[in-house]
Design a protein around this motif. Structure first.
Motif, mmCIF file in Angstrom:
data_model
loop_
_atom_site.group_PDB
_atom_site.id
_atom_site.type_symbol
_atom_site.label_atom_id
_atom_site.label_comp_id
_atom_site.label_asym_id
_atom_site.label_seq_id
_atom_site.Cartn_x
_atom_site.Cartn_y
_atom_site.Cartn_z
ATOM 1 N N LEU A 224 4.610 -2.374 -10.705
ATOM 2 C CA LEU A 224 3.271 -1.982 -10.267
ATOM 3 C C LEU A 224 3.334 -0.740 -9.393
ATOM 4 N N ALA A 225 4.343 -0.657 -8.535
ATOM 5 C CA ALA A 225 4.499 0.522 -7.685
ATOM 6 C C ALA A 225 4.703 1.779 -8.533
ATOM 7 N N SER A 226 5.562 1.672 -9.540
ATOM 8 C CA SER A 226 5.810 2.809 -10.427
ATOM 9 C C SER A 226 4.545 3.199 -11.185
ATOM 10 N N ALA A 227 3.792 2.194 -11.629
ATOM 11 C CA ALA A 227 2.551 2.456 -12.361
ATOM 12 C C ALA A 227 1.535 3.166 -11.475
ATOM 13 N N LEU A 228 1.395 2.728 -10.227
ATOM 14 C CA LEU A 228 0.437 3.344 -9.311
ATOM 15 C C LEU A 228 0.764 4.825 -9.088
ATOM 16 N N GLU A 229 2.055 5.133 -8.946
ATOM 17 C CA GLU A 229 2.448 6.525 -8.732
ATOM 18 C C GLU A 229 2.081 7.385 -9.939
ATOM 19 N N LYS A 230 2.364 6.891 -11.136
ATOM 20 C CA LYS A 230 2.038 7.644 -12.350
ATOM 21 C C LYS A 230 0.530 7.827 -12.505
ATOM 22 N N ILE A 231 -0.219 6.732 -12.342
ATOM 23 C CA ILE A 231 -1.671 6.810 -12.528
ATOM 24 C C ILE A 231 -2.285 7.759 -11.518
ATOM 25 N N HIS A 232 -1.826 7.681 -10.270
ATOM 26 C CA HIS A 232 -2.344 8.555 -9.215
ATOM 27 C C HIS A 232 -2.153 10.025 -9.578
ATOM 28 N N ASN A 233 -0.958 10.375 -10.042
ATOM 29 C CA ASN A 233 -0.667 11.767 -10.377
ATOM 30 C C ASN A 233 -1.499 12.263 -11.554
ATOM 31 N N THR A 273 -2.360 5.793 -1.931
ATOM 32 C CA THR A 273 -1.422 5.288 -2.931
ATOM 33 C C THR A 273 -0.020 5.146 -2.345
ATOM 34 N N GLU A 274 0.371 6.089 -1.483
ATOM 35 C CA GLU A 274 1.697 6.020 -0.878
ATOM 36 C C GLU A 274 1.861 4.740 -0.053
ATOM 37 N N GLU A 275 0.793 4.339 0.620
ATOM 38 C CA GLU A 275 0.857 3.124 1.431
ATOM 39 C C GLU A 275 0.939 1.885 0.549
#
Length: 287
Positions: A224-233, A273-275
């Motif tokens: 989920l953390a990896s997904a959030l980073e990708k989606i955010h970018n 997102t970083e948090e």
């Protein structure tokens, strides 16, 4: 878990208290009751019918187990729903290039989850599983009900702020106003702002809780953390025209879909997102 729920409870209490203060200051008992009834009626309607409206708004297409193209996606949701001990929700696909996803529905028995084609293209199956687990956590936590209640009270506060000075509760027995005009204007301007800030804070606290719940459902916080980073970018670079036309739906998405807006603002419906990623990585040590 308890921290996020405690924060939500405090914020809900704060917005209800603000409603009482504004009602007493401007609208009196009669005006406060009228505003609450109107806001409640609007949000009860939204609670029962907004899921159909938003799915139609985004052109969402329902899929079933027989759909060959999205069979893996459907079976993924089924498996996660079983993990979460939830009824199988309706599953939708949105023909949208921006990667995003959301859950809707008034309760777990009438829930739906939706994902864009864009999110399926950029995420691995493992990452998509984390995202859908997050959405099912929203369903399990009944976040639609929480957001409806907060919206009801915030709407009532806005109504009182706009019309409160017209209500009888703001007068002395001799007919003179008992509210200082300057104070009245300040309340009318600042009360809706304060209500919006509290409402957005409630939304952010529910996102944190859905992240934690999603990690528990899929048992893979790192995915989920990896997904959030990708989606955010990607979401920063790919506009979502429907979301831009209907910004009130932004709070439903896993990542804020609106461009040109501060993701770190007090008015943001989503935490930084970083948090979120940092909290998920802390959870990773437990799995």
């Amino acid at each position: 878990m308890l921290g996020n729920w405690f924060k939500t409870t405090i914020l809900m209490a704060a917005i209800v208290a603000l409603f009482g203060l504004v009602g007493a200051a401007l609208g009196g008992a009669g005006g406060m009751l009228i505003a609450l009834v109107i806001a409640a009626a609007m949000n009860v309607y939204a609670y029962w019918f907004s899921d159909k409206a938003v799915l139609k708004m985004y052109g969402a297409e329902e899929i079933t187990a027989d759909n060959v193209q999205f069979r893996n996606y459907y079976q993924m949701v089924r498996s996660l729903a079983e993990n979460a001990q939830l009824p199988m929700p309706k599953v939708y696909v949105i023909n949208e290039t921006q990667p995003n996803a959301f859950a809707t529905g008034r309760n777990p028995e009438n829930a739906a989850v939706a994902a864009t084609l864009g999110i399926m293209q950029i995420l691995s199956e493992r990452e998509l599983r984390g995202v859908m687990a997050h959405e099912l956590a929203h369903v399990k936590n009944r976040d639609t009900l929480i957001s409806t209640i907060s919206a009801t009270v915030a709407g009532a506060i806005a109504s009182i702020a706009q019309f409160g000075m017209l209500f009888g509760g703001g007068h002395h027995e001799n007919g003179e106003r008992n509210v200082n005009p300057v104070i009245g204007i300040l309340v009318m301007l600042l009360a809706p702002l304060a209500a919006s800030l509290i409402q957005m804070a409630i939304s952010r606290s529910r996102e944190f809780e859905a992240d934690r719940g999603g990690a528990e459902i899929c048992r893979d916080p790192q995915a989920l953390a990896s997904a959030l980073e990708k989606i955010h970018n990607y979401a920063h670079r790919i506009p979502n025209e429907t979301a831009e036309a209907h910004p009130e739906t932004a709070q439903m998405m896993i990542i804020n879909p609106l461009s040109g807006r501060s993701f770190d603002s007090l008015f943001s419906t989503h935490p930084r997102t970083e948090e979120r990623i940092a909290k998920l990585m802390q959870l990773a040590n437990l799995y």
